[in-house]
Scaffold this motif. Structure first.
Motif, PDB file in Angstrom:
ATOM      1  N   ARG A   1      -3.700  -5.825  -2.864  1.00 37.20           N
ATOM      2  CA  ARG A   1      -4.935  -6.398  -2.986  1.00 37.20           C
ATOM      3  C   ARG A   1      -5.543  -7.679  -2.823  1.00 37.20           C
ATOM      4  O   ARG A   1      -6.321  -8.119  -1.934  1.00 37.20           O
ATOM      5  N   PRO A   2      -4.861  -8.595  -3.419  1.00 39.66           N
ATOM      6  CA  PRO A   2      -5.039 -10.038  -3.342  1.00 39.66           C
ATOM      7  C   PRO A   2      -4.547 -10.527  -1.914  1.00 39.66           C
ATOM      8  O   PRO A   2      -5.370 -11.426  -1.081  1.00 39.66           O
ATOM      9  N   TYR A   3      -3.747  -9.640  -1.207  1.00 39.09           N
ATOM     10  CA  TYR A   3      -3.183 -10.050   0.023  1.00 39.09           C
ATOM     11  C   TYR A   3      -4.450  -9.936   1.106  1.00 39.09           C
ATOM     12  O   TYR A   3      -4.904 -10.856   1.943  1.00 39.09           O
ATOM     13  N   PHE A   4      -5.016  -8.657   1.084  1.00 42.75           N
ATOM     14  CA  PHE A   4      -6.168  -8.340   1.880  1.00 42.75           C
ATOM     15  C   PHE A   4      -7.368  -9.161   1.614  1.00 42.75           C
ATOM     16  O   PHE A   4      -8.034  -9.718   2.725  1.00 42.75           O
TER      17      PHE A   4
ATOM     18  N   GLY B   1      -8.616   0.109  -0.487  1.00 42.09           N
ATOM     19  CA  GLY B   1      -7.432   0.937   0.163  1.00 42.09           C
ATOM     20  C   GLY B   1      -6.516   1.682  -0.623  1.00 42.09           C
ATOM     21  O   GLY B   1      -5.651   2.470   0.231  1.00 42.09           O
ATOM     22  N   GLU B   2      -6.878   2.035  -1.889  1.00 47.13           N
ATOM     23  CA  GLU B   2      -5.833   2.831  -2.490  1.00 47.13           C
ATOM     24  C   GLU B   2      -6.197   4.254  -2.619  1.00 47.13           C
ATOM     25  O   GLU B   2      -5.779   5.263  -2.945  1.00 47.13           O
ATOM     26  N   LEU B   3      -7.508   4.564  -2.326  1.00 45.19           N
ATOM     27  CA  LEU B   3      -8.124   5.874  -2.216  1.00 45.19           C
ATOM     28  C   LEU B   3      -7.369   7.051  -1.731  1.00 45.19           C
ATOM     29  O   LEU B   3      -7.174   7.910  -1.895  1.00 45.19           O
ATOM     30  N   ASN B   4      -6.935   6.616  -0.155  1.00 46.30           N
ATOM     31  CA  ASN B   4      -6.757   7.685   0.836  1.00 46.30           C
ATOM     32  C   ASN B   4      -5.846   7.026   1.873  1.00 46.30           C
ATOM     33  O   ASN B   4      -6.417   6.137   2.605  1.00 46.30           O
ATOM     34  N   TRP B   5      -4.665   7.392   2.041  1.00 42.45           N
ATOM     35  CA  TRP B   5      -3.801   6.655   3.127  1.00 42.45           C
ATOM     36  C   TRP B   5      -4.424   6.955   4.400  1.00 42.45           C
ATOM     37  O   TRP B   5      -4.321   5.892   5.524  1.00 42.45           O
TER      38      TRP B   5
ATOM     39  N   LEU C   1     -15.615 -11.318  12.824  1.00 37.08           N
ATOM     40  CA  LEU C   1     -16.422 -10.676  11.960  1.00 37.08           C
ATOM     41  C   LEU C   1     -15.759  -9.396  11.404  1.00 37.08           C
ATOM     42  O   LEU C   1     -15.757  -8.935  10.250  1.00 37.08           O
ATOM     43  N   CYS C   2     -15.315  -8.674  12.432  1.00 38.98           N
ATOM     44  CA  CYS C   2     -14.515  -7.206  12.017  1.00 38.98           C
ATOM     45  C   CYS C   2     -13.550  -7.308  11.188  1.00 38.98           C
ATOM     46  O   CYS C   2     -13.232  -6.639  10.452  1.00 38.98           O
ATOM     47  N   ILE C   3     -12.632  -8.494  11.556  1.00 40.20           N
ATOM     48  CA  ILE C   3     -11.500  -8.457  10.622  1.00 40.20           C
ATOM     49  C   ILE C   3     -11.804  -8.898   9.352  1.00 40.20           C
ATOM     50  O   ILE C   3     -11.395  -8.357   8.238  1.00 40.20           O
ATOM     51  N   SER C   4     -12.641  -9.827   9.017  1.00 39.96           N
ATOM     52  CA  SER C   4     -13.250 -10.288   7.736  1.00 39.96           C
ATOM     53  C   SER C   4     -13.874  -9.118   6.953  1.00 39.96           C
ATOM     54  O   SER C   4     -13.413  -8.811   6.025  1.00 39.96           O
ATOM     55  N   PHE C   5     -14.666  -8.115   7.659  1.00 39.86           N
ATOM     56  CA  PHE C   5     -15.315  -7.007   6.924  1.00 39.86           C
ATOM     57  C   PHE C   5     -14.047  -6.075   6.781  1.00 39.86           C
ATOM     58  O   PHE C   5     -13.932  -5.526   5.604  1.00 39.86           O
ATOM     59  N   GLY C   6     -13.318  -5.847   7.623  1.00 37.72           N
ATOM     60  CA  GLY C   6     -12.305  -4.807   7.571  1.00 37.72           C
ATOM     61  C   GLY C   6     -11.267  -5.043   6.324  1.00 37.72           C
ATOM     62  O   GLY C   6     -11.032  -4.015   5.557  1.00 37.72           O
ATOM     63  N   CYS C   7     -10.937  -6.408   6.161  1.00 36.92           N
ATOM     64  CA  CYS C   7      -9.740  -6.462   5.224  1.00 36.92           C
ATOM     65  C   CYS C   7     -10.607  -6.575   3.878  1.00 36.92           C
ATOM     66  O   CYS C   7     -10.152  -6.160   2.954  1.00 36.92           O
ATOM     67  N   LEU C   8     -11.810  -6.865   3.945  1.00 41.53           N
ATOM     68  CA  LEU C   8     -12.478  -6.763   2.525  1.00 41.53           C
ATOM     69  C   LEU C   8     -12.734  -5.200   2.096  1.00 41.53           C
ATOM     70  O   LEU C   8     -12.665  -4.982   1.090  1.00 41.53           O
ATOM     71  N   VAL C   9     -12.769  -4.603   2.939  1.00 48.91           N
ATOM     72  CA  VAL C   9     -13.034  -3.149   2.858  1.00 48.91           C
ATOM     73  C   VAL C   9     -11.484  -2.604   2.269  1.00 48.91           C
ATOM     74  O   VAL C   9     -11.510  -1.681   1.097  1.00 48.91           O
ATOM     75  N   VAL C  10     -10.545  -2.936   2.863  1.00 45.04           N
ATOM     76  CA  VAL C  10      -9.195  -2.507   2.417  1.00 45.04           C
ATOM     77  C   VAL C  10      -8.861  -2.969   0.939  1.00 45.04           C
ATOM     78  O   VAL C  10      -8.318  -2.140   0.094  1.00 45.04           O
ATOM     79  N   SER C  11      -9.154  -4.338   0.761  1.00 45.19           N
ATOM     80  CA  SER C  11      -9.119  -4.728  -0.443  1.00 45.19           C
ATOM     81  C   SER C  11      -9.770  -4.115  -1.631  1.00 45.19           C
ATOM     82  O   SER C  11      -9.293  -4.058  -2.765  1.00 45.19           O
ATOM     83  N   LEU C  12     -10.931  -3.298  -1.316  1.00 49.32           N
ATOM     84  CA  LEU C  12     -11.780  -2.713  -2.429  1.00 49.32           C
ATOM     85  C   LEU C  12     -11.343  -1.325  -2.315  1.00 49.32           C
ATOM     86  O   LEU C  12     -11.344  -0.953  -3.818  1.00 49.32           O
TER      87      LEU C  12
ATOM     88  N   LEU D   1       0.867  -1.533   0.029  1.00 52.46           N
ATOM     89  CA  LEU D   1       0.018  -0.029   0.031  1.00 52.46           C
ATOM     90  C   LEU D   1       0.737   1.292  -0.078  1.00 52.46           C
ATOM     91  O   LEU D   1       0.344   2.366  -0.637  1.00 52.46           O
ATOM     92  N   LEU D   2       2.039   1.104   0.621  1.00 48.88           N
ATOM     93  CA  LEU D   2       2.751   2.280   0.796  1.00 48.88           C
ATOM     94  C   LEU D   2       3.245   2.850  -0.720  1.00 48.88           C
ATOM     95  O   LEU D   2       3.432   3.866  -1.146  1.00 48.88           O
ATOM     96  N   LEU D   3       3.438   1.677  -1.506  1.00 50.26           N
ATOM     97  CA  LEU D   3       3.941   2.134  -2.816  1.00 50.26           C
ATOM     98  C   LEU D   3       2.899   2.463  -3.532  1.00 50.26           C
ATOM     99  O   LEU D   3       2.968   3.169  -4.509  1.00 50.26           O
ATOM    100  N   GLU D   4       1.553   1.888  -3.510  1.00 52.55           N
ATOM    101  CA  GLU D   4       0.196   2.379  -4.087  1.00 52.55           C
ATOM    102  C   GLU D   4       0.001   3.927  -3.788  1.00 52.55           C
ATOM    103  O   GLU D   4      -0.444   4.674  -4.630  1.00 52.55           O
ATOM    104  N   TRP D   5       0.380   4.368  -2.442  1.00 52.41           N
ATOM    105  CA  TRP D   5       0.029   5.701  -2.289  1.00 52.41           C
ATOM    106  C   TRP D   5       1.313   6.378  -2.866  1.00 52.41           C
ATOM    107  O   TRP D   5       1.167   7.995  -2.683  1.00 52.41           O
TER     108      TRP D   5
END
Length: 528
Positions: A226-229, A160-164, A147-158, A97-101
């Protein structure tokens, strides 16, 4: 007395569950066997306990992937040139993500900010989940974190690149869920076990080291954030579904809340899943204690209440420092991978080594002291070879660093076991939360300790050595031996204020001669 207590419970069960006479009949039959803890550790692990252990340890896979994601944030050495320029000739092993940003070379300090957000989240999550687990139950707490981990990782994968800044906030929430999971998962498992050797086996097969190796493998094969998260979200979802279908609430916790009907039901279901009562009848004893001391176990305790118990303060403070120290050193080395000679993903995978299973039965304190002794020796060796003039690029620093970090693992395991064994059921998870908060504070401090290498290559190593040395002394002086001791089950009020009765069997006051009094005698239960 064990036999009599189960007969009484069978009679009470008959009154509560007339519609289910078969369960009450089996409970009464079990009272004839006068159950005790089974000496054979393997027999303490029946089908339910084995599956529960495996599932809770698999839960460490998404935990490690979230907590250690910043260890693979930075690009390889030489990728960033002067004034934020990029050396395109350097091949990337992971697109983070650091490279993506586009901040890896322009604002590399963002990595420390993200790491701190994750660890601060872990601190808040441990504090909140500890109270939830002791007040509302272990099962809803552990399921909620997954449940929180599952949902949070899904949000980041979708997105995550928008704003650090936004993504860092989401990663902080993920850190909170991870911190909460690491507090409650051990408690849920050990409260279904009877012998002290079984509890030690649980921490010896802890899923964290394997999860670190799997995180390295996930980063290697995904090669992109992205596939990581997304993969991490899928794993967390699978573990959540499995635990939802298999796990049950702790019998010991239900008994501490006087929920006798629920405790008996869970105990019977566990025995039914195991296919036999052999090795699990102590759960029925645990269920019976809910009717014995109602005034003692209906209170919901707060964190401040922990300080009122004189016999808990010293071990709690000592254990909390051990968590702080171990966390600083362990996470510090994980985050220090970029500066250790050799391939960083290979180094990362090797941190799971040196788990001394053959030393599992020598006792808690000898194992802790030996583990920390090896870590201290490796740390002092690093200082010695540096001051002897060995260049910082030498492979010997990498070898000694891996040895120092990996050898802390047994001490970490026993410290976690201590946090479950030294405190009673009613406040066990909160006490574990306090210790884990110390660990989270150490995790927050770890990136800044590592950043001392900007002043001197040897500075982080020197700090690690100091923390390890003090931890060895604290462990020697203040942590007791708990081998072959039962789990503490209750809080005893004494004349000088509330105090824990360390490592005592659950024994209710009252006469032992059943023929002397026409009244219904108080129950006396010997249990582990």
């Amino acid at each position: 007395m064990q036999r009599y207590s189960l007969e009484v419970l069978a009679e009470e069960c008959q009154g509560m569950m007339e519609e289910n006479s078969s369960e009450c009949s089996s409970l009464k039959d079990s009272s004839e066997k006068s159950p005790k803890c089974i000496d054979n550790t393997l027999k303490d692990f029946s089908k339910y306990q084995i599956v529960l252990l495996v599932l809770t340890q698999l839960g460490y896979l998404p935990i490690a992937a979230c907590l250690l994601v910043t260890s693979i944030f930075s690009p390889p050495a030489g990728y960033c040139g002067k004034n934020g320029t990029i050396n395109a000739e350097i091949e990337l092993d992971f697109h983070s993500l650091l490279l993506e940003w586009d901040l890896a070379c322009k604002q590399p300090n963002v990595k420390s900010i993200v790491s701190t957000a994750i660890m601060l989240g872990g601190l808040a999550g441990a504090f909140l989940t500890g109270y939830i687990a002791d007040t509302y139950g272990r099962r809803p707490a552990i399921l909620g974190t997954l449940l929180c981990i599952s949902f949070g990782c899904l949000v980041v994968s979708l997105v995550g690149e928008l704003n650090w800044i936004f993504t860092t906030a989401i990663l902080g929430v993920l850190g909170a869920a991870c911190g909460g999971y690491m507090v409650v998962n051990l408690t849920l498992v050990v409260e279904f076990l009877c012998t002290s050797r079984s509890r030690l086996l649980v921490v010896c097969v802890n899923g964290w080291p394997l999860s670190m190796a799997m995180t390295a493998g996930l980063a290697y094969f995904s090669a992109h954030w992205r596939p990581y998260f997304l993969t991490t979200a899928c794993i967390a979802s699978l573990v959540f579904i499995s635990l939802y279908l298999w796990s049950m609430e702790s019998v010991r916790w239900l008994a501490s809340k006087n929920r006798v009907r629920d405790a008996v039901n869970v105990a019977q279901k566990v025995i039914k899943k195991n296919g036999a009562a052999d090795g699990a009848e102590f759960l029925l004893q645990a269920a019976s204690r809910g009717k014995t001391r109602e005034s003692e176990h209906t209170k919901n305790y707060l964190y401040l209440d922990l300080l009122k118990f004189r016999s808990i303060r010293k071990p709690l403070l000592a254990l909390t420092y051990c968590f702080v120290s171990s966390s600083i050193v362990s996470f510090g080395y994980y985050l220090f991978i970029d500066t250790i000679p050799g391939n960083r993903l290979t180094n990362f995978a090797f941190f799971c080594g040196l788990i001394p299973f053959l030393l599992s039965f020598v006792g808690r304190r000898p194992l802790v002291l030996l583990s920390l002794g090896v870590a201290c020796t490796a740390s002092y060796s690093i200082l010695a070879i540096y001051f002897l003039g060995l260049p910082s690029t030498s492979w010997l620093y990498g070898v000694l660093s891996v040895i120092a970090a990996a050898s802390i693992d047994p001490a970490w395991k026993v410290n976690h076991l201590y946090s479950a064994e030294l405190f009673p059921t009613a406040v066990r998870t909160m006490a574990r939360a306090v210790c884990n908060i110390g660990g989270r504070l150490g995790s927050v401090a770890a990136p800044w300790v590592v950043s001392l290498d900007s002043f001197s290559f040897i500075a982080p190593y020197s700090a690690f050595t100091v923390f390890l040395s003090v931890q060895w002394i604290v462990s020697l002086c203040f942590l007791p031996e708990t081998r072959n001791q039962p789990l503490v089950e209750r809080i005893i009020e004494e004349e000088n204020g509330p105090e824990f009765n360390d490592h005592t069997n659950l024994a209710m006051e009252g006469g032992t001669d059943l023929e002397k009094s026409p009244e219904k005698p108080k129950i006396r239960i010997e249990m582990c």
